[in-house]
Design an enzyme around this catalytic site. Structure first.
Site, PDB file in Angstrom:
ATOM      1  N   LYS A   1     165.654   8.090  34.367  1.00 44.71           N
ATOM      2  CA  LYS A   1     165.045   6.782  34.686  1.00 44.71           C
ATOM      3  C   LYS A   1     166.018   5.910  35.496  1.00 44.71           C
ATOM      4  O   LYS A   1     165.657   5.376  36.543  1.00 44.71           O
ATOM      5  CB  LYS A   1     164.639   6.050  33.395  1.00 44.71           C
ATOM      6  CG  LYS A   1     163.625   6.819  32.546  1.00 44.71           C
ATOM      7  CD  LYS A   1     163.185   6.047  31.330  1.00 44.71           C
ATOM      8  CE  LYS A   1     164.263   5.821  30.298  1.00 44.71           C
ATOM      9  NZ  LYS A   1     164.769   7.059  29.646  1.00 44.71           N
TER      10      LYS A   1
ATOM     11  N   ARG B   1     158.592   0.229  25.074  1.00 42.85           N
ATOM     12  CA  ARG B   1     158.964   1.466  24.406  1.00 42.85           C
ATOM     13  C   ARG B   1     158.183   1.679  23.123  1.00 42.85           C
ATOM     14  O   ARG B   1     158.420   2.658  22.414  1.00 42.85           O
ATOM     15  CB  ARG B   1     160.435   1.374  24.044  1.00 42.85           C
ATOM     16  CG  ARG B   1     161.299   2.500  24.570  1.00 42.85           C
ATOM     17  CD  ARG B   1     162.712   2.071  24.270  1.00 42.85           C
ATOM     18  NE  ARG B   1     163.632   3.121  24.370  1.00 42.85           N
ATOM     19  CZ  ARG B   1     164.528   3.220  25.361  1.00 42.85           C
ATOM     20  NH1 ARG B   1     164.555   2.357  26.336  1.00 42.85           N
ATOM     21  NH2 ARG B   1     165.381   4.196  25.350  1.00 42.85           N
TER      22      ARG B   1
ATOM     23  N   ARG C   1     176.760  13.024  31.114  1.00 44.13           N
ATOM     24  CA  ARG C   1     176.584  11.827  31.945  1.00 44.13           C
ATOM     25  C   ARG C   1     177.857  10.974  31.970  1.00 44.13           C
ATOM     26  O   ARG C   1     178.521  10.797  30.967  1.00 44.13           O
ATOM     27  CB  ARG C   1     175.441  10.979  31.393  1.00 44.13           C
ATOM     28  CG  ARG C   1     175.367   9.611  32.093  1.00 44.13           C
ATOM     29  CD  ARG C   1     174.124   8.862  31.795  1.00 44.13           C
ATOM     30  NE  ARG C   1     173.907   8.633  30.382  1.00 44.13           N
ATOM     31  CZ  ARG C   1     172.798   8.093  29.889  1.00 44.13           C
ATOM     32  NH1 ARG C   1     171.815   7.760  30.709  1.00 44.13           N
ATOM     33  NH2 ARG C   1     172.657   7.907  28.601  1.00 44.13           N
TER      34      ARG C   1
ATOM     35  N   ARG D   1     178.942   6.881  27.718  1.00 42.60           N
ATOM     36  CA  ARG D   1     178.286   5.982  26.761  1.00 42.60           C
ATOM     37  C   ARG D   1     178.486   6.470  25.330  1.00 42.60           C
ATOM     38  O   ARG D   1     178.375   7.668  25.078  1.00 42.60           O
ATOM     39  CB  ARG D   1     176.788   5.886  27.081  1.00 42.60           C
ATOM     40  CG  ARG D   1     176.472   4.730  28.010  1.00 42.60           C
ATOM     41  CD  ARG D   1     175.066   4.705  28.501  1.00 42.60           C
ATOM     42  NE  ARG D   1     174.033   4.884  27.496  1.00 42.60           N
ATOM     43  CZ  ARG D   1     172.735   4.836  27.761  1.00 42.60           C
ATOM     44  NH1 ARG D   1     172.327   4.591  28.998  1.00 42.60           N
ATOM     45  NH2 ARG D   1     171.838   5.020  26.816  1.00 42.60           N
TER      46      ARG D   1
ATOM     47  N   ARG E   1     167.789   9.823  19.200  1.00 41.15           N
ATOM     48  CA  ARG E   1     167.062   9.125  20.279  1.00 41.15           C
ATOM     49  C   ARG E   1     165.809   9.916  20.682  1.00 41.15           C
ATOM     50  O   ARG E   1     164.760   9.340  20.977  1.00 41.15           O
ATOM     51  CB  ARG E   1     167.983   8.924  21.493  1.00 41.15           C
ATOM     52  CG  ARG E   1     169.044   7.857  21.233  1.00 41.15           C
ATOM     53  CD  ARG E   1     170.218   7.964  22.181  1.00 41.15           C
ATOM     54  NE  ARG E   1     169.874   7.734  23.564  1.00 41.15           N
ATOM     55  CZ  ARG E   1     170.677   8.056  24.579  1.00 41.15           C
ATOM     56  NH1 ARG E   1     171.846   8.635  24.354  1.00 41.15           N
ATOM     57  NH2 ARG E   1     170.309   7.809  25.807  1.00 41.15           N
TER      58      ARG E   1
END
Ligand code: AP5
Length: 219
Positions: free
Chosen positions: A13, A86, A125, A158, A169
């Site tokens: 996203k 969400r 990431r 992160r 998640r």
């Protein structure tokens, strides 16, 4: 255009939003980025959000809805909502708030990625803490290892990108967020499903092809 970009954690996203806002001159309104900046600034909102984010759960609806509706009021008319809504409750409140000004969501881009791919994407990431650019240690490397191409900042990982929190998640996504797609489909909104298990540039090309059509209809 007023767009929602939806998808599971790690669907791409943030990566795709950066490209969409450049092409269509829109604002990027990311609930996750706003929460992280509130945490960095040590605000009350940031402190309230911390334990939810670190365990992979959703921050309560009332906090998020107020935060995002305030943010949208300050934005220009064209924006991409990234990470919001969400839950179905967030979707209903978003639509209600827009309707008060005679506005509505013009479309949703739904990035589809299966759970097996997500873990590798998220644990690899790396992000720029200042510019927000997103990289991957294998799929999308910066020119200099560990350094942002845009501003030379040191890239960070992160804290919610470890395997245990990623699993939480994903569960949260399936239990609470996936239903947002059906909510907008049932309302008759344009929902653009994109197979996001492809090269980043190929995903971008598919999104642009669909948004070019939508942009023409909205104008
Ligand atoms: P948030 O920051 O929104 O995180 P998320 O939805 O889990 O999404 P990510 O940012 O992790 O992933 P992404 O889809 O943007 O993927 P990216 O482009 O970086 O939310 C964090 C937390 O805040 C939540 O858990 C929750 O606690 C709270 N929160 C936020 N909004 C909320 C709300 N509305 N309500 C309640 N709580 C809320 O890509 C990932 C990696 O994959 C990158 O390394 C990238 O380079 C790579 N990649 C991208 N595309 C491809 C591709 N096509 N092929 C290969 N690799 C790719």
């Amino acid at each position: 255009m007023r767009l929602i970009l939806l998808g599971p954690p790690g669907a791409g996203k943030g990566t795709q939003c950066k490209r969409v806002i450049d092409r269509y001159a829109m604002a990027h309104l990311s609930s996750g980025d706003i929460l992280r900046s509130q945490r960095a600034a040590g605000t009350e909102l940031g402190k309230k959000a911390q334990s939810y984010m670190d365990s992979g759960r959703l921050v309560p609806d009332d906090i998020i809805i107020d935060m995002m509706i305030e943010t949208m009021k300050k934005a220009a008319s064209g924006y991409v909502l990234d990470g919001f809504p969400r839950t179905v409750v967030q979707s209903e409140q978003l639509d209600k708030s827009l309707a008060q000004n005679g506005e509505k969501i013009d479309g949703m881009v739904n990035l589809q990625v299966n759970d097996e791919i997500i873990s590798a994407r998220l644990t690899g990431r790396r992000s720029c803490p200042k510019y927000g650019a997103v990289y991957h240690i294998e799929n999308l490397k910066p020119e200099v290892d560990g350094i942002c191409d845009k501003d030379g900042e040191k890239l960070i990982q992160r804290p919610d990108d470890n395997a245990e929190v990623v699993a939480s998640r994903l569960l949260t996504y399936h239990e609470q967020t996936a239903a947002v797609v059906g909510y907008y489909q049932d309302k008759g909104n344009t929902v653009i499903n994109i197979d996001a298990v492809q090269d980043v540039d190929d995903v971008t090309a598919l999104i642009f092809a669909e948004l070019d059509k939508l942009d023409g209809q909205v104008k």
